[in-house]
Design a protein around this motif. Sequence first.
Motif: not given
Length: 430
Positions: A325-330, A309-314
Amino acid sequence: MANLDSMASFSEFPEDVQLCILSFLTPSEISSFACTSKRFLSLCRNDSKLWFSMCDRRWGSKTQIKKWGSGNITFKHLYKTLHEYDNLIGFWRLSSIQKSPNTISISVSNSNPNQPPTLVFFEWGKSFITGSRVSPSNTGCYDVVKSPFLWMGISPKGEIVNFLEPNSQLQLDSDSIQDDLLLSSNGNELVSVDINHMGEFHIVIEQRVSFGNANAVNEQMLGLESGSPPDRLTSEMYRYFANRTSPGGGRRQRRREKGNKKWEAEHFVKIVNYSPTSLRPLQGLWKGICEDANLDFYLVVYDDIGGIACRRIGDSCKPFSSYAPVFWTSNTTFFESPFSSEEESIYDTREHLLPAGHLAKEDVSRIMYINSSYDLVLPGLTTVNPHQVEGRIWQYGDGTFGFGFLRDNHIIDLKHIAVDGCLLDAIKPL
């Protein structure tokens, strides 16, 4: 095979060799070793030799250990202090704590223009530790704004001294910071604070009270029964909230603090894995130019169910940025080159989002499919066409990567925020 009778014993080694070997031991192991003979007891008590060697081997390349406490403290005391500080080094995320009558929950703060940046970076100084807020620059390039706001050190008397500048605007001279540490409690713009650990990966920074240690709570006052003690995290959290909710004591404490309160307590959760590994090549903190041409921070995590999982922070202000999430993959399988003509076309027909003057990477080493579905994260939203959330992750030869969705015509290339504990492309606030 060598004759065991002819092999030298530890006691026959030169003292400098003995010290080098012992410096790899922990304090508890040193205590056990000291019990083996009077000679070794004397050696283990030697502060300027053994404990200096232990500090120098572990932290000598990171900080100037002889300058801590102006050189007036023992290295044994310094070892204990730096060992506690060691866990602070790295990235932490600003968090908020919500309390209800029956529950206590910790959640990551949403970004808000009126709030400080959510990312904090702790690093070694010459004779202190510095905490800096880190935020994306608005220059349209990869620069990150580094704003020091917290300094931690030891006084010549061996006391822990922590102070911060609430607005992150004070520029301290690193050569004279020891004097600032000593005067911090009387400084006008500086606030003396305590760094309280609530478990290994959660800290609270709060203003130090003048009438004593607010966290020293008698066990009987807490109502803890005898028997098996609670686990460390539970005990520390109970102590923390008991100080603020116990009848009488908490109200008296708040009344005393109200008159000179300069700093509201802030909670931080550690980002444990902010760098990629050979087994988790996408893991960690990254930065990239997003669709609005501004720099953004991304955190990529390998989850417990085998996905990524990829999420933005800041300082991202996009809707649901803290949840979706910006993107998520199983499916975390990479496809190695050579690639099909279709995959080459998907990559070649997309524009790389990069600062002016930066060239797009061409050396794609392998590809991973993105199979994100936002309705898995935000139930109730309109179902998205699977084609709209299908995408690719392109890993480059230098270990960095870019990602994009089939619905778009661009690729967001990501770069490291930090390498080997050093913040990259850091600039001072304007």
